[in-house]
Design an enzyme around this catalytic site. Structure first.
Site, PDB file in Angstrom:
ATOM      1  N   ASN A 171     -19.456  -0.490   4.732  1.00  0.00           N
ATOM      2  CA  ASN A 171     -20.350  -0.301   5.860  1.00  0.00           C
ATOM      3  C   ASN A 171     -21.147   0.990   5.690  1.00  0.00           C
ATOM      4  O   ASN A 171     -20.906   1.779   4.774  1.00  0.00           O
ATOM      5  CB  ASN A 171     -19.551  -0.301   7.171  1.00  0.00           C
TER       6      ASN A 171
ATOM      7  N   HIS B  31      -9.422  20.107  -6.020  1.00  0.00           N
ATOM      8  CA  HIS B  31      -9.784  21.440  -6.498  1.00  0.00           C
ATOM      9  C   HIS B  31      -8.548  22.297  -6.743  1.00  0.00           C
ATOM     10  O   HIS B  31      -7.509  22.099  -6.125  1.00  0.00           O
ATOM     11  CB  HIS B  31     -10.719  22.108  -5.491  1.00  0.00           C
TER      12      HIS B  31
ATOM     13  N   GLY C 237     -13.234   2.714  10.197  1.00  0.00           N
ATOM     14  CA  GLY C 237     -14.320   3.681  10.182  1.00  0.00           C
ATOM     15  C   GLY C 237     -13.835   5.123  10.226  1.00  0.00           C
ATOM     16  O   GLY C 237     -12.908   5.463  10.946  1.00  0.00           O
TER      17      GLY C 237
ATOM     18  N   THR D   6      -2.868  10.497   2.980  1.00  0.00           N
ATOM     19  CA  THR D   6      -2.357  11.508   2.054  1.00  0.00           C
ATOM     20  C   THR D   6      -1.267  10.963   1.134  1.00  0.00           C
ATOM     21  O   THR D   6      -0.853  11.644   0.207  1.00  0.00           O
ATOM     22  CB  THR D   6      -1.790  12.713   2.826  1.00  0.00           C
ATOM     23  N   LYS D   7      -0.784   9.734   1.429  1.00  0.00           N
ATOM     24  CA  LYS D   7       0.265   9.093   0.634  1.00  0.00           C
ATOM     25  C   LYS D   7      -0.092   7.634   0.437  1.00  0.00           C
ATOM     26  O   LYS D   7      -0.820   7.045   1.251  1.00  0.00           O
ATOM     27  CB  LYS D   7       1.618   9.185   1.354  1.00  0.00           C
TER      28      LYS D   7
ATOM     29  N   ARG E  42       0.347   7.605   9.105  1.00  0.00           N
ATOM     30  CA  ARG E  42       1.763   7.221   9.124  1.00  0.00           C
ATOM     31  C   ARG E  42       1.884   5.735   9.424  1.00  0.00           C
ATOM     32  O   ARG E  42       1.096   5.176  10.182  1.00  0.00           O
ATOM     33  CB  ARG E  42       2.503   8.007  10.197  1.00  0.00           C
TER      34      ARG E  42
END
Length: 190
Positions: free
Chosen positions: A84, A114, A141, A164-165, A179
Site C-alpha cells: 500500500n 548501525h 499499516g 523486534t523478533k 507480542r
C-alpha cells in the site's frame, strides 16, 4: 580487498558512505521517483524502472505510490503481493515477500543495523540483515520490521507494531515491541 558492496552482500560490517553504494542508491531514487510521478494508468502495477531494478517480481505484484527503497535489487516480490501507499524498504540485504502477502500503508522494513559504537556509527559502519515475509502474511499499516526478522506464512502483524523478533507462521503479534496475542474475536482484531 573486497568492496563495501561485497561486504554488505556477505552480511559483514561495511561502510555505507561509499561511492559505489551512493551510485546504486541514486539509481534507486530515480526509479522510485518515476514510480511516484507517473500517472497511475501509465504506471500500472509498478513503474518500468522500478520493475527492472528489483531482484524479482512475480505476476500480480502491485506497489502503490509513493514507495521508497534503498537499492531495489535486493527485493523479491512473490505472486499477488500488495504494498500500500507509503511503504519503505531499506534493502541493504535481501527482502523476500511471499505470495499473497499484503503490506498496509506506511509499512517500513529495515535491513541496515548501525554500529553501537558511536565513532564507528558516525563513520557509516553498519551491517545488513535479511528480512523475510511469508506467503499470505498481513502487515498492518505503520508497522516497522527490524533487521533480520522472519515473519511466517499467514502471520498477522497489527497496525503500528514494531517487530523486534521473528513471528511464527499463523501467529498474530501487536504492539511495541510486538507480542503474540490469541484473538478472542478475529474479526475485531485489527
Amino acid at each position: 580487498m573486497r568492496s563495501e558492496r561485497e561486504k554488505m552482500a556477505a552480511g559483514e560490517w561495511y561502510c555505507c558512505l561509499d561511492e559505489q553504494l551512493d551510485a546504486l542508491r541514486a539509481t534507486a531514487r530515480l526509479a522510485v521517483h518515476q514510480h511516484a510521478t507517473m500517472a497511475p494508468d501509465a504506471r500500472g502495477a509498478m513503474a518500468p524502472l522500478l520493475r527492472t531494478l528489483f531482484g524479482s517480481v512475480a505476476q500480480g505484484a502491485f506497489i502503490e505510490a509513493p514507495f521508497h527503497c534503498s537499492y531495489g535489487f535486493n527485493i523479491s516480490l512473490g505472486k499477488n503481493v500488495y504494498l500500500n501507499a507509503g511503504c519503505v524498504i531499506l534493502d541493504s540485504a535481501p527482502v523476500k515477500i511471499g505470495e499473497g502477502a499484503m503490506l498496509g500503508p506506511g509499512v517500513q522494513i529495515y535491513c541496515a543495523d548501525h554500529h553501537r559504537d558511536v565513532e564507528k556509527r558516525s563513520k557509516g559502519i553498519e551491517i545488513a540483515k535479511p528480512v523475510t515475509i511469508g506467503n499470505n502474511a498481513w502487515i498492518g499499516g505503520g508497522a516497522i520490521i527490524l533487521p533480520g526478522i522472519t515473519i511466517g506464512e499467514g502471520a498477522i502483524v497489527g497496525a503500528g507494531s514494531v517487530v523486534t523478533k521473528d513471528v511464527a507462521p499463523g501467529q498474530t503479534v501487536v504492539g511495541n515491541p510486538a507480542r503474540k496475542i490469541i484473538p478472542k474475536d478475529a474479526d475485531t482484531l485489527i
